[in-house]
Design a protein around this motif. Sequence first.
Motif, short mmCIF file in Angstrom:
data_model
loop_
_atom_site.label_atom_id
_atom_site.label_comp_id
_atom_site.label_asym_id
_atom_site.label_seq_id
_atom_site.Cartn_x
_atom_site.Cartn_y
_atom_site.Cartn_z
N UNK A 243 51.22 27.46 58.18
CA UNK A 243 51.59 26.59 57.06
C UNK A 243 50.46 26.33 56.09
N UNK A 244 49.41 27.14 56.12
CA UNK A 244 48.26 26.95 55.24
C UNK A 244 48.39 27.84 54.01
N UNK A 245 48.29 27.27 52.82
CA UNK A 245 48.32 28.06 51.61
C UNK A 245 46.99 28.77 51.41
N UNK A 246 47.00 30.05 51.07
CA UNK A 246 45.78 30.85 50.97
C UNK A 246 45.58 31.37 49.55
N UNK A 247 44.41 31.08 48.99
CA UNK A 247 44.03 31.63 47.70
C UNK A 247 43.10 32.81 47.90
N UNK A 248 42.89 33.63 46.85
CA UNK A 248 42.04 34.81 46.97
C UNK A 248 41.41 35.13 45.61
N UNK A 249 40.39 35.99 45.64
CA UNK A 249 39.79 36.47 44.39
C UNK A 249 40.18 37.93 44.16
N UNK A 250 39.70 38.50 43.09
CA UNK A 250 40.03 39.89 42.76
C UNK A 250 38.79 40.77 42.74
N UNK A 251 37.78 40.39 43.50
CA UNK A 251 36.53 41.15 43.51
C UNK A 251 36.70 42.55 44.12
N UNK A 252 37.74 42.72 44.90
CA UNK A 252 37.97 44.02 45.51
C UNK A 252 38.91 44.91 44.72
N UNK A 253 39.25 44.49 43.50
CA UNK A 253 40.20 45.27 42.68
C UNK A 253 39.67 46.67 42.42
N UNK A 254 40.53 47.66 42.62
CA UNK A 254 40.19 49.04 42.33
C UNK A 254 39.43 49.77 43.42
N UNK A 255 39.15 49.10 44.54
CA UNK A 255 38.40 49.74 45.62
C UNK A 255 39.30 50.42 46.64
N UNK A 256 40.54 50.03 46.69
CA UNK A 256 41.49 50.61 47.64
C UNK A 256 42.75 50.99 46.90
N UNK A 257 43.25 52.17 47.18
CA UNK A 257 44.49 52.63 46.57
C UNK A 257 45.57 52.66 47.64
N UNK A 258 46.64 51.99 47.40
CA UNK A 258 47.78 51.97 48.33
C UNK A 258 48.85 52.89 47.75
N UNK A 259 49.12 53.94 48.46
CA UNK A 259 50.10 54.93 47.99
C UNK A 259 51.46 54.64 48.60
N UNK A 260 52.47 54.72 47.77
CA UNK A 260 53.82 54.52 48.25
C UNK A 260 54.38 55.80 48.83
N UNK A 261 55.53 55.71 49.49
CA UNK A 261 56.13 56.92 50.09
C UNK A 261 56.62 57.88 49.00
N UNK A 262 56.58 59.15 49.32
CA UNK A 262 57.07 60.15 48.37
C UNK A 262 58.58 60.10 48.29
N UNK A 263 59.07 60.14 47.10
CA UNK A 263 60.51 60.12 46.90
C UNK A 263 61.07 61.54 47.13
N UNK A 264 62.02 61.61 48.03
CA UNK A 264 62.62 62.92 48.33
C UNK A 264 63.93 63.13 47.60
N UNK A 265 64.34 62.09 46.86
CA UNK A 265 65.55 62.21 46.07
C UNK A 265 66.83 62.21 46.87
N UNK A 266 66.79 61.83 48.11
CA UNK A 266 68.01 61.79 48.92
C UNK A 266 68.79 60.53 48.64
N UNK A 267 70.08 60.65 48.65
CA UNK A 267 70.96 59.52 48.37
C UNK A 267 71.74 59.17 49.62
N UNK A 268 71.72 57.88 49.95
CA UNK A 268 72.45 57.42 51.15
C UNK A 268 73.56 56.47 50.71
N UNK A 269 74.68 56.64 51.33
CA UNK A 269 75.82 55.77 51.05
C UNK A 269 76.14 54.96 52.31
N UNK A 270 76.20 53.65 52.17
CA UNK A 270 76.48 52.77 53.31
C UNK A 270 77.89 52.23 53.16
#
Length: 270
Positions: A243-270
Amino acid sequence: MLRARIGVSILRRVYQPQHAHPLFSYSKPLFHQQRSTYATSATEESEDASSSSPSSARKGSSSPTPTPDQDMKGATSSPFQTTATQLPFYTPPAGKSQPFRLTKGFIDKFKVKQPPFGFGVLGELVYRRTYSRVKTDGTNEQWFETVERVVNGTYNMQKRWIEQHGLGWNANKAQLSAQDMYARIFEMKFLPPGRGLWAMGSALTEQKGLYAALNNCAFVSTENLKEAPSKPFVFLMDAAMLGVGVGFDTRGAGTVVVKGPKSVGEKYTV
């Protein structure tokens, strides 16, 4: 950096420095120059306490408890009494000490007393929604029970520290000071922070020792994100789950790149 815990500022008000020591500051009661009208001696109901305490059956296990009037006289009655043999980091004898508890007779005086909730019904609504914990019997705390939990938890924290360091716990003086604190909180002359009302004296502090739950806010830096990319997020998760609110700084901006999953273009119907 975590904010200061509940209890520290409260206990600083209760006690003022009296003795000098290289590593510790000892203290003297402020509130007890004039006893609270609600004050009840710690010796009250001593028969009930002694019958329920296993240690009371041992011969020579404790010395006679001074009366409140005797306890008020002289500097030697400080709850932080120390001797040449009571050095820092002293380890008490084996055996678990009894947790601090306000006396039942004192608490009973507040059961029928109307809490001074403000803003019409809004103050009571906020209390019952946010700070009234569910008890073991499934019902919610009343205001007098919430205050009891908070005060007991605060003085338990102080008692453990004093006994751990061999500073001399004065049960009678602590009881009077705790009763004064209780009356002031009950009448809302001062209040601990909201996190303190919610967590102090609960299983979070008394059983699990998670005192971080008493903090309103915290902060974590991302400066070393490249060397320890998960560290700020682990801290954030742990603190947020308490339940503790956490603040942060941006000193680490640009040092790590988070890559998303590759889009395979598949379509799913539920």
